[in-house]
Design a protein around this motif. Structure first.
Motif, PDB file in Angstrom:
ATOM      1  N   PRO A 102     -17.399  85.406  71.894  1.00 40.33           N
ATOM      2  CA  PRO A 102     -18.563  85.301  72.789  1.00 40.33           C
ATOM      3  C   PRO A 102     -19.841  85.214  71.974  1.00 40.33           C
ATOM      4  O   PRO A 102     -19.944  85.796  70.889  1.00 40.33           O
ATOM      5  CB  PRO A 102     -18.498  86.608  73.602  1.00 40.33           C
ATOM      6  CG  PRO A 102     -17.702  87.551  72.754  1.00 40.33           C
ATOM      7  CD  PRO A 102     -16.719  86.697  72.000  1.00 40.33           C
ATOM      8  N   PRO A 103     -20.838  84.490  72.450  1.00 40.14           N
ATOM      9  CA  PRO A 103     -22.089  84.357  71.692  1.00 40.14           C
ATOM     10  C   PRO A 103     -22.868  85.664  71.674  1.00 40.14           C
ATOM     11  O   PRO A 103     -22.632  86.566  72.486  1.00 40.14           O
ATOM     12  CB  PRO A 103     -22.848  83.279  72.473  1.00 40.14           C
ATOM     13  CG  PRO A 103     -22.342  83.422  73.879  1.00 40.14           C
ATOM     14  CD  PRO A 103     -20.894  83.811  73.753  1.00 40.14           C
ATOM     15  N   ARG A 104     -23.776  85.767  70.716  1.00 38.69           N
ATOM     16  CA  ARG A 104     -24.663  86.925  70.670  1.00 38.69           C
ATOM     17  C   ARG A 104     -25.874  86.621  71.539  1.00 38.69           C
ATOM     18  O   ARG A 104     -26.683  85.748  71.226  1.00 38.69           O
ATOM     19  CB  ARG A 104     -25.108  87.211  69.235  1.00 38.69           C
ATOM     20  CG  ARG A 104     -26.115  88.361  69.128  1.00 38.69           C
ATOM     21  CD  ARG A 104     -26.426  88.693  67.696  1.00 38.69           C
ATOM     22  NE  ARG A 104     -27.519  89.620  67.550  1.00 38.69           N
ATOM     23  CZ  ARG A 104     -27.439  90.940  67.722  1.00 38.69           C
ATOM     24  NH1 ARG A 104     -26.282  91.476  68.043  1.00 38.69           N
ATOM     25  NH2 ARG A 104     -28.493  91.716  67.567  1.00 38.69           N
ATOM     26  N   PHE A 105     -25.982  87.332  72.626  1.00 41.34           N
ATOM     27  CA  PHE A 105     -27.112  87.131  73.526  1.00 41.34           C
ATOM     28  C   PHE A 105     -28.368  87.760  72.921  1.00 41.34           C
ATOM     29  O   PHE A 105     -28.353  88.913  72.473  1.00 41.34           O
ATOM     30  CB  PHE A 105     -26.826  87.760  74.886  1.00 41.34           C
ATOM     31  CG  PHE A 105     -25.731  87.074  75.654  1.00 41.34           C
ATOM     32  CD1 PHE A 105     -25.891  85.775  76.089  1.00 41.34           C
ATOM     33  CD2 PHE A 105     -24.538  87.719  75.933  1.00 41.34           C
ATOM     34  CE1 PHE A 105     -24.886  85.128  76.788  1.00 41.34           C
ATOM     35  CE2 PHE A 105     -23.533  87.097  76.630  1.00 41.34           C
ATOM     36  CZ  PHE A 105     -23.698  85.792  77.062  1.00 41.34           C
ATOM     37  N   SER A 106     -29.426  87.000  72.882  1.00 36.57           N
ATOM     38  CA  SER A 106     -30.691  87.506  72.357  1.00 36.57           C
ATOM     39  C   SER A 106     -31.830  86.650  72.898  1.00 36.57           C
ATOM     40  O   SER A 106     -31.649  85.472  73.212  1.00 36.57           O
ATOM     41  CB  SER A 106     -30.712  87.488  70.822  1.00 36.57           C
ATOM     42  OG  SER A 106     -30.621  86.166  70.348  1.00 36.57           O
ATOM     43  N   GLY A 120     -34.178  81.745  73.769  1.00 37.74           N
ATOM     44  CA  GLY A 120     -32.968  82.458  73.372  1.00 37.74           C
ATOM     45  C   GLY A 120     -31.817  82.148  74.301  1.00 37.74           C
ATOM     46  O   GLY A 120     -31.844  81.181  75.081  1.00 37.74           O
ATOM     47  N   LEU A 121     -30.782  82.975  74.224  1.00 35.23           N
ATOM     48  CA  LEU A 121     -29.565  82.802  75.019  1.00 35.23           C
ATOM     49  C   LEU A 121     -29.322  84.071  75.819  1.00 35.23           C
ATOM     50  O   LEU A 121     -29.289  85.172  75.259  1.00 35.23           O
ATOM     51  CB  LEU A 121     -28.366  82.523  74.103  1.00 35.23           C
ATOM     52  CG  LEU A 121     -27.027  82.290  74.796  1.00 35.23           C
ATOM     53  CD1 LEU A 121     -27.055  80.969  75.571  1.00 35.23           C
ATOM     54  CD2 LEU A 121     -25.888  82.282  73.786  1.00 35.23           C
ATOM     55  N   VAL A 122     -29.154  83.909  77.141  1.00 39.02           N
ATOM     56  CA  VAL A 122     -28.957  85.062  78.016  1.00 39.02           C
ATOM     57  C   VAL A 122     -27.664  84.867  78.797  1.00 39.02           C
ATOM     58  O   VAL A 122     -27.184  83.740  78.959  1.00 39.02           O
ATOM     59  CB  VAL A 122     -30.144  85.237  78.991  1.00 39.02           C
ATOM     60  CG1 VAL A 122     -31.439  85.421  78.225  1.00 39.02           C
ATOM     61  CG2 VAL A 122     -30.253  84.043  79.937  1.00 39.02           C
ATOM     62  N   PRO A 123     -27.070  85.959  79.311  1.00 36.90           N
ATOM     63  CA  PRO A 123     -25.900  85.809  80.176  1.00 36.90           C
ATOM     64  C   PRO A 123     -26.259  85.016  81.428  1.00 36.90           C
ATOM     65  O   PRO A 123     -27.378  85.078  81.929  1.00 36.90           O
ATOM     66  CB  PRO A 123     -25.528  87.260  80.519  1.00 36.90           C
ATOM     67  CG  PRO A 123     -26.149  88.085  79.437  1.00 36.90           C
ATOM     68  CD  PRO A 123     -27.392  87.368  79.035  1.00 36.90           C
ATOM     69  N   PRO A 154     -18.958  87.549  79.367  1.00 34.07           N
ATOM     70  CA  PRO A 154     -19.209  88.921  79.835  1.00 34.07           C
ATOM     71  C   PRO A 154     -20.526  89.465  79.294  1.00 34.07           C
ATOM     72  O   PRO A 154     -20.898  89.230  78.145  1.00 34.07           O
ATOM     73  CB  PRO A 154     -18.000  89.706  79.294  1.00 34.07           C
ATOM     74  CG  PRO A 154     -16.925  88.686  79.120  1.00 34.07           C
ATOM     75  CD  PRO A 154     -17.619  87.415  78.735  1.00 34.07           C
ATOM     76  N   VAL A 155     -21.216  90.202  80.137  1.00 35.27           N
ATOM     77  CA  VAL A 155     -22.501  90.773  79.750  1.00 35.27           C
ATOM     78  C   VAL A 155     -22.244  91.979  78.840  1.00 35.27           C
ATOM     79  O   VAL A 155     -21.523  92.900  79.226  1.00 35.27           O
ATOM     80  CB  VAL A 155     -23.303  91.213  80.986  1.00 35.27           C
ATOM     81  CG1 VAL A 155     -24.647  91.801  80.571  1.00 35.27           C
ATOM     82  CG2 VAL A 155     -23.496  90.035  81.927  1.00 35.27           C
ATOM     83  N   PRO A 156     -22.797  91.986  77.628  1.00 36.67           N
ATOM     84  CA  PRO A 156     -22.564  93.137  76.733  1.00 36.67           C
ATOM     85  C   PRO A 156     -23.223  94.398  77.268  1.00 36.67           C
ATOM     86  O   PRO A 156     -24.267  94.353  77.922  1.00 36.67           O
ATOM     87  CB  PRO A 156     -23.199  92.683  75.415  1.00 36.67           C
ATOM     88  CG  PRO A 156     -24.199  91.653  75.799  1.00 36.67           C
ATOM     89  CD  PRO A 156     -23.643  90.954  77.006  1.00 36.67           C
ATOM     90  N   ALA A 157     -22.591  95.523  76.974  1.00 40.60           N
ATOM     91  CA  ALA A 157     -23.136  96.808  77.411  1.00 40.60           C
ATOM     92  C   ALA A 157     -24.517  97.017  76.809  1.00 40.60           C
ATOM     93  O   ALA A 157     -24.739  96.779  75.622  1.00 40.60           O
ATOM     94  CB  ALA A 157     -22.200  97.945  77.004  1.00 40.60           C
ATOM     95  N   GLY A 158     -25.435  97.456  77.601  1.00 37.91           N
ATOM     96  CA  GLY A 158     -26.786  97.729  77.123  1.00 37.91           C
ATOM     97  C   GLY A 158     -27.747  96.575  77.255  1.00 37.91           C
ATOM     98  O   GLY A 158     -28.953  96.759  77.057  1.00 37.91           O
ATOM     99  N   ALA A 615     -28.579 103.328  84.583  1.00 41.20           N
ATOM    100  CA  ALA A 615     -28.281 102.624  85.823  1.00 41.20           C
ATOM    101  C   ALA A 615     -28.516 101.145  85.686  1.00 41.20           C
ATOM    102  O   ALA A 615     -27.867 100.338  86.343  1.00 41.20           O
ATOM    103  CB  ALA A 615     -29.154 103.190  86.948  1.00 41.20           C
ATOM    104  N   ALA A 616     -29.453 100.779  84.791  1.00 35.73           N
ATOM    105  CA  ALA A 616     -29.747  99.349  84.614  1.00 35.73           C
ATOM    106  C   ALA A 616     -28.613  98.610  83.954  1.00 35.73           C
ATOM    107  O   ALA A 616     -28.612  97.400  83.885  1.00 35.73           O
ATOM    108  CB  ALA A 616     -31.018  99.180  83.790  1.00 35.73           C
ATOM    109  N   GLU A 617     -27.577  99.331  83.445  1.00 36.20           N
ATOM    110  CA  GLU A 617     -26.482  98.656  82.765  1.00 36.20           C
ATOM    111  C   GLU A 617     -25.309  98.369  83.693  1.00 36.20           C
ATOM    112  O   GLU A 617     -24.198  98.135  83.254  1.00 36.20           O
ATOM    113  CB  GLU A 617     -26.009  99.506  81.584  1.00 36.20           C
ATOM    114  CG  GLU A 617     -27.034  99.614  80.476  1.00 36.20           C
ATOM    115  CD  GLU A 617     -26.487 100.380  79.294  1.00 36.20           C
ATOM    116  OE1 GLU A 617     -25.268 100.562  79.219  1.00 36.20           O
ATOM    117  OE2 GLU A 617     -27.297 100.792  78.455  1.00 36.20           O
ATOM    118  N   GLN A 618     -25.471  98.469  84.974  1.00 39.75           N
ATOM    119  CA  GLN A 618     -24.383  98.176  85.884  1.00 39.75           C
ATOM    120  C   GLN A 618     -24.150  96.677  85.851  1.00 39.75           C
ATOM    121  O   GLN A 618     -24.792  95.903  86.531  1.00 39.75           O
ATOM    122  CB  GLN A 618     -24.741  98.653  87.299  1.00 39.75           C
ATOM    123  CG  GLN A 618     -25.020 100.138  87.376  1.00 39.75           C
ATOM    124  CD  GLN A 618     -23.809 100.951  86.989  1.00 39.75           C
ATOM    125  OE1 GLN A 618     -22.698 100.606  87.356  1.00 39.75           O
ATOM    126  NE2 GLN A 618     -24.008 102.017  86.251  1.00 39.75           N
TER     127      GLN A 618
END
Length: 636
Positions: A102-106, A120-123, A154-158, A615-618
């Motif tokens: 998976p790519p590194r989202f940043s 940048g790249l986002v989910p 998949p969205v990485p945790a955090g 909570a923002a990491e749901q």
């Protein structure tokens, strides 16, 4: 005889046929061996040793496991150069490829006077329109350029918590670059002052989400000080600075070392600033402080290149002349020295029965400014009162000055300079005499004493003797106690109980009718910015559970963004969608479903380590496009 001859002929033909067959077999074997050897040689030269070659007649079969498809094709092509490509049978297997990482989202966010840009790249689940809306809430009319790409991984945790934190930091830093990843946020910025730098650094550290690293490179440009001022005194109270300014760290260290050698003790500050009249500023200050120490006391004041040394009135004249003469000859060319051995001065504030002209201004803690003493004429008297009312806005100005035409030249300038200095005090008094000015009191400005020194040294000019007895006191805490965390939550939920936040059916668009409720919540949030709270979104049970969860998250996010747009500090707020999982009424009636469609505020309390995910990491909640949800969702 004829029969025997016939047999001989037949035998000869049989032997010839057998010989031909044998020769053909030998020829085929030679061709097979040669083809195999040539193909193996060609593959070996190319480094394709993994390939096996087998020959069956004219057919050449390649087997083995190629590392990838390109290498397999290369082996077949090389074999086709040795033999007819139609004779090559490809039986090569290709090693299974690794799963795509998976790519590194940043995201890198830049903000300056020209606007805000994101790249940048986002989910793919990130609501980029909501991000832009949050930026516009604090960026005003500045253009926002969004150049991000998205990827369906998949969205990485955090990730969501880090992005939320980065946007909060961006709101506080008009000149900044912020790089965001799921596990790290890097902030590079410029602030207006060192005090603001310290405040923002502390605020960011306090708001940092758990599991996210923070790197900060925040700088504060050096102020331009005009005039470039330094004032050092030695008296019965000891050695001290009223004001200290230096060009750089090296010069500051040199100045402080000279002051300590002259008797300075304890901590001392020296502001780094631009505007020094000469690169030899530290050298000149060092010489002047050393001369003052030899005289045994007094004061030395630098105002740009003007140096005023005032000795104690008890200094022996011979010593004064010697020290001043040496200092004058050694000072760098950019500096001009004026030294004074004063007559004893009257520092009392009393006026009755005193023939020496004075002007006295006192500022009380209650805001009463009393002006007494002498002014040269009525016009100056009116000007002093007018200046005082403008400079001390809100103060009650009382003027009891009398006109004295015999006052020395420059008296109005001295009076106005004294009043300007007094304006930097919370309360205090200033006394003006022909050859002496004294100011006493307290200030809540950290640099207040230094600023008073700059004002008096600049306005009074060289050879002026003045004293500053000003004490710094921290600003008072607000009288009104902050509400408790539970009071904050109860107050907001009370507003929601009276008037709900409503949304357009099947979407996260807040209806105009809910604007008044949001305004009231924003007002109730004043004083509650320190309280960690969760904005919970809830739906009824109509429609698919997954869609309800996304819709509730979108609605909670919309409320958070609406509060941010109303200038609410949202650093301690988080948004979470619960969908249909927490009903407060049955869903089998319209009244019950209406009750379940709601926004609630909840106090966030310390939890165990296993339950501390923000909570923002749901992940996956609150990221679908509201318009898409509206097309698939039943009416909410």
């Amino acid at each position: 005889m004829r029969i025997s001859q016939l047999m001989i002929v037949i035998a000869v033909f049989a032997l010839a046929g057998a010989a031909a067959v044998g020769a053909a077999v030998l020829a085929v074997e030679r061709i097979e061996t040669g083809s195999k050897r040539q193909v193996e040689t060609e593959l070996g030269i190319a480094g394709l040793d993994w390939a096996q070659v087998s020959v069956d007649g004219l057919q050449v079969t390649l087997t083995g496991t190629a590392p990838d498809e390109a290498t397999r094709f290369r082996a077949v092509a090389l074999a086709g150069k040795v033999v007819d490509p139609t004779r090559v049978i490809d039986a090569i297997r290709v090693r299974p490829g690794k799963a795509v990482e998976p790519p590194r989202f940043s995201v890198e966010i830049l903000r300056n006077a020209e606007g805000v840009s994101l790249i940048g790249l986002v989910p793919s689940t990130t609501d980029r329109q909501a991000v832009i809306a949050r930026i516009r809430a604090f960026a005003g009319d500045a253009p926002v350029t969004e150049l991000t790409e998205s990827a369906d991984y998949p969205v990485p945790a955090g990730w969501q918590a880090a992005l939320h934190f980065a946007l909060e930091a961006l709101a506080q830093l008009p000149r900044s670059k912020i790089s965001v990843a799921a596990d790290e946020v890097a902030v590079t910025a410029i602030t207006a002052s060192a005090a603001e730098k310290r405040r923002i650094e502390a605020a960011l550290q306090a708001a940092l989400p758990e599991g996210v690293r923070l790197s900060m490179d925040i700088s504060a440009p050096r102020p331009v000080v005009t005039p470039f001022t330094l004032r050092f005194l030695i008296d019965d109270a000891g050695a001290r600075f009223d004001a200290c300014t230096a060009r750089d760290e090296k010069g500051r260290a040199r100045i402080l070392a000279a002051a300590r050698a002259a008797g300075l003790s304890g901590e001392a500050s020296c502001t780094l600033a631009l505007g020094a009249p000469s690169p030899r500023w530290p050298e000149a200050v060092e010489m002047a402080i050393g001369a003052l120490a030899r005289l045994g006391g007094g004061s030395v004041t630098f105002s740009d290149g003007d140096v005023t040394l005032v000795a104690r009135d008890t200094t022996p004249p011979d010593l004064f002349d010697t020290v001043v003469g040496e200092l004058e000859s050694r000072l760098p060319p950019a500096f001009a020295l004026h030294a004074v051995l004063p007559e004893p001065v009257d520092t009392s504030a009393g006026l009755a029965g005193d023939d020496k002209p004075q002007f006295l201004a006192t500022l009380s803690p209650e805001g009463l400014l009393q002006l007494r003493g002498r002014v040269p004429d009525q016009r100056i008297r009116d000007a002093v009162i007018g200046f005082s009312r403008a400079r001390f806005s809100g103060a009650d100005v009382y003027g009891a000055m009398r006109v004295d035409p015999e006052l020395p030249d420059g008296w109005p300038k001295r009076v106005l300079a004294a009043l300007e200095a007094l304006a930097h005090l919370e309360h205090g008094a200033v006394v003006v005499q022909p050859d002496y000015v004294e100011i006493r009191g307290t200030t809540t400005l950290e640099e207040g004493k230094a600023e008073i020194s700059r004002i008096l040294s600049a306005e009074l000019g060289e050879a002026e003797n003045f004293a500053i007895e000003v004490r710094y006191v921290p600003p008072p805490e607000p009288d009104e106690a902050l509400p408790s965390p539970q009071d904050c939550v109860d107050r907001i939920n009370g507003i929601l109980a009276a008037a709900k936040i409503t949304f357009a059916p099947g979407s996260a668009d807040i209806t105009p009718e809910a604007g008044d409720t949001l305004d009231r919540i924003a007002e109730a949030m004043r004083g509650c910015e320190h309280v960690p709270m969760e904005i919970g979104g809830h739906t009824d049970s109509q429609g698919r559970e997954s869609m309800n969860l996304r819709l509730s998250q979108n609605r909670a996010d919309a409320v958070l963004n609406a509060l941010l747009a109303r200038r609410v500090d949202t650093r301690n707020l988080s948004a979470k969608g619960y969908g249909e999982t927490q009903p407060i009424a049955p869903n089998d009636t319209e009244e019950g479903r209406e009750a379940n469609r709601r926004i609630e505020f909840r106090l966030i309390v310390a939890e165990t380590a296993g339950d501390q995910a923000p909570a923002a990491e749901q992940e996956g909640a609150g990221q679908a496009d509201a318009a898409s949800a509206a097309q698939q969702e039943a009416r909410q």
